[in-house]
Design a protein around this motif. Structure first.
Motif, PDB file in Angstrom:
ATOM      1  N   VAL A   1       0.838  -1.203   0.000  1.00  0.00           N
ATOM      2  CA  VAL A   1       0.000   0.000   0.000  1.00  0.00           C
ATOM      3  C   VAL A   1       0.874   1.255   0.000  1.00  0.00           C
ATOM      4  O   VAL A   1       0.653   2.186  -0.777  1.00  0.00           O
ATOM      5  CB  VAL A   1      -0.971  -0.008   1.201  1.00  0.00           C
ATOM      6  N   GLY A   2       1.886   1.279   0.861  1.00  0.00           N
ATOM      7  CA  GLY A   2       2.786   2.436   0.910  1.00  0.00           C
ATOM      8  C   GLY A   2       3.530   2.637  -0.391  1.00  0.00           C
ATOM      9  O   GLY A   2       3.661   3.764  -0.891  1.00  0.00           O
ATOM     10  N   PHE A   3       4.018   1.543  -0.955  1.00  0.00           N
ATOM     11  CA  PHE A   3       4.764   1.610  -2.208  1.00  0.00           C
ATOM     12  C   PHE A   3       3.893   2.134  -3.348  1.00  0.00           C
ATOM     13  O   PHE A   3       4.286   3.022  -4.096  1.00  0.00           O
ATOM     14  CB  PHE A   3       5.325   0.222  -2.544  1.00  0.00           C
ATOM     15  N   ASN A   4       2.681   1.576  -3.467  1.00  0.00           N
ATOM     16  CA  ASN A   4       1.784   2.018  -4.533  1.00  0.00           C
ATOM     17  C   ASN A   4       1.361   3.469  -4.348  1.00  0.00           C
ATOM     18  O   ASN A   4       1.246   4.216  -5.326  1.00  0.00           O
ATOM     19  CB  ASN A   4       0.557   1.101  -4.627  1.00  0.00           C
ATOM     20  N   LEU A   5       1.166   3.880  -3.108  1.00  0.00           N
ATOM     21  CA  LEU A   5       0.830   5.278  -2.841  1.00  0.00           C
ATOM     22  C   LEU A   5       1.972   6.187  -3.286  1.00  0.00           C
ATOM     23  O   LEU A   5       1.746   7.198  -3.954  1.00  0.00           O
ATOM     24  CB  LEU A   5       0.542   5.473  -1.345  1.00  0.00           C
ATOM     25  N   ALA A   6       3.202   5.824  -2.945  1.00  0.00           N
ATOM     26  CA  ALA A   6       4.362   6.632  -3.333  1.00  0.00           C
ATOM     27  C   ALA A   6       4.499   6.697  -4.854  1.00  0.00           C
ATOM     28  O   ALA A   6       4.787   7.764  -5.409  1.00  0.00           O
ATOM     29  CB  ALA A   6       5.630   6.072  -2.695  1.00  0.00           C
ATOM     30  N   CYS A   7       4.281   5.578  -5.534  1.00  0.00           N
ATOM     31  CA  CYS A   7       4.360   5.571  -6.999  1.00  0.00           C
ATOM     32  C   CYS A   7       3.312   6.479  -7.620  1.00  0.00           C
ATOM     33  O   CYS A   7       3.604   7.238  -8.553  1.00  0.00           O
ATOM     34  CB  CYS A   7       4.195   4.153  -7.530  1.00  0.00           C
ATOM     35  N   LEU A   8       2.095   6.419  -7.102  1.00  0.00           N
ATOM     36  CA  LEU A   8       1.032   7.282  -7.625  1.00  0.00           C
ATOM     37  C   LEU A   8       1.330   8.752  -7.348  1.00  0.00           C
ATOM     38  O   LEU A   8       1.085   9.611  -8.204  1.00  0.00           O
ATOM     39  CB  LEU A   8      -0.313   6.886  -7.026  1.00  0.00           C
TER      40      LEU A   8
END
Length: 186
Positions: A19-26
């Motif tokens: 979740v954190g990784f995908n949030l940062a990518c977005l």
């Protein structure tokens, strides 16, 4: 929150990381750079994610996009410290990014050092040929900048013709694809 309430057995580390990784990518793709850096920073500082140090490459990419080249170099180097020597191709791509940042800073000797390391030691794992992409970067990014500063435009056009001839020769020699480096969120 869960740590404060004593509910640590309910934490799913993989889900939390994802979740954190995908949030940062977005956030990165949406050009919300400070938020992306903060989110990546939280992930990287969490010792429960052993591979998170690789995300410093993404942080370096954000700084590069912001034209904060010294910060980009710093994060690329911290990423290199986290990546084992067995991941040579990834290490060489990061070194190439460091070379690009040095060119943007006008530090051509440092850029050449980075590019030379990649050209001399790096090989495309798919073809076994030397890293012609980086050799091309040395020619274009460093030599062209130097010629534009030191020589007349006539020499620039001569150099472009020579680079084009070299590029066609190199492409004919290898099937190695040209690729960009971003860990995980392409």
């Amino acid at each position: 929150f869960r740590e404060g309430k004593g509910l640590t057995e309910q934490i799913n580390l993989d889900l939390t990381y994802s979740v954190g990784f995908n949030l940062a990518c977005l956030q990165h793709k949406s050009k919300m750079y400070s938020e992306a850096l903060q989110t990546y920073g939280v992930i990287v500082k969490n010792k429960q994610y052993p591979q998170a140090g690789r995300l410093r490459v993404n942080m370096g990419n954000i700084y590069y996009e912001q034209k904060k080249y010294m910060n980009a170099i710093k994060h690329y180097r911290m990423a290199l410290d986290q990546i084992p020597n067995t991941s040579k191709e990834l290490r060489y791509k990061i070194m190439r990014n460091i070379g690009h940042a040095f060119v943007r800073l006008g530090q051509f000797h440092d850029a050449i050092d980075q590019y030379e390391t990649v050209v001399n030691e790096g090989h495309c794992e798919a073809s076994g040929y030397p890293d012609y992409t980086t050799a091309f970067n040395v020619l274009v990014r460093v030599c062209v900048c130097w010629f534009l500063v030191e020589w007349e435009w006539v020499f620039f056009f001569f150099l472009v013709r020579e680079i084009a001839a070299l590029l066609f020769f190199l492409v004919a020699k290898t099937e190695c694809s040209l690729c960009h480096l971003c860990v995980g969120c392409q």
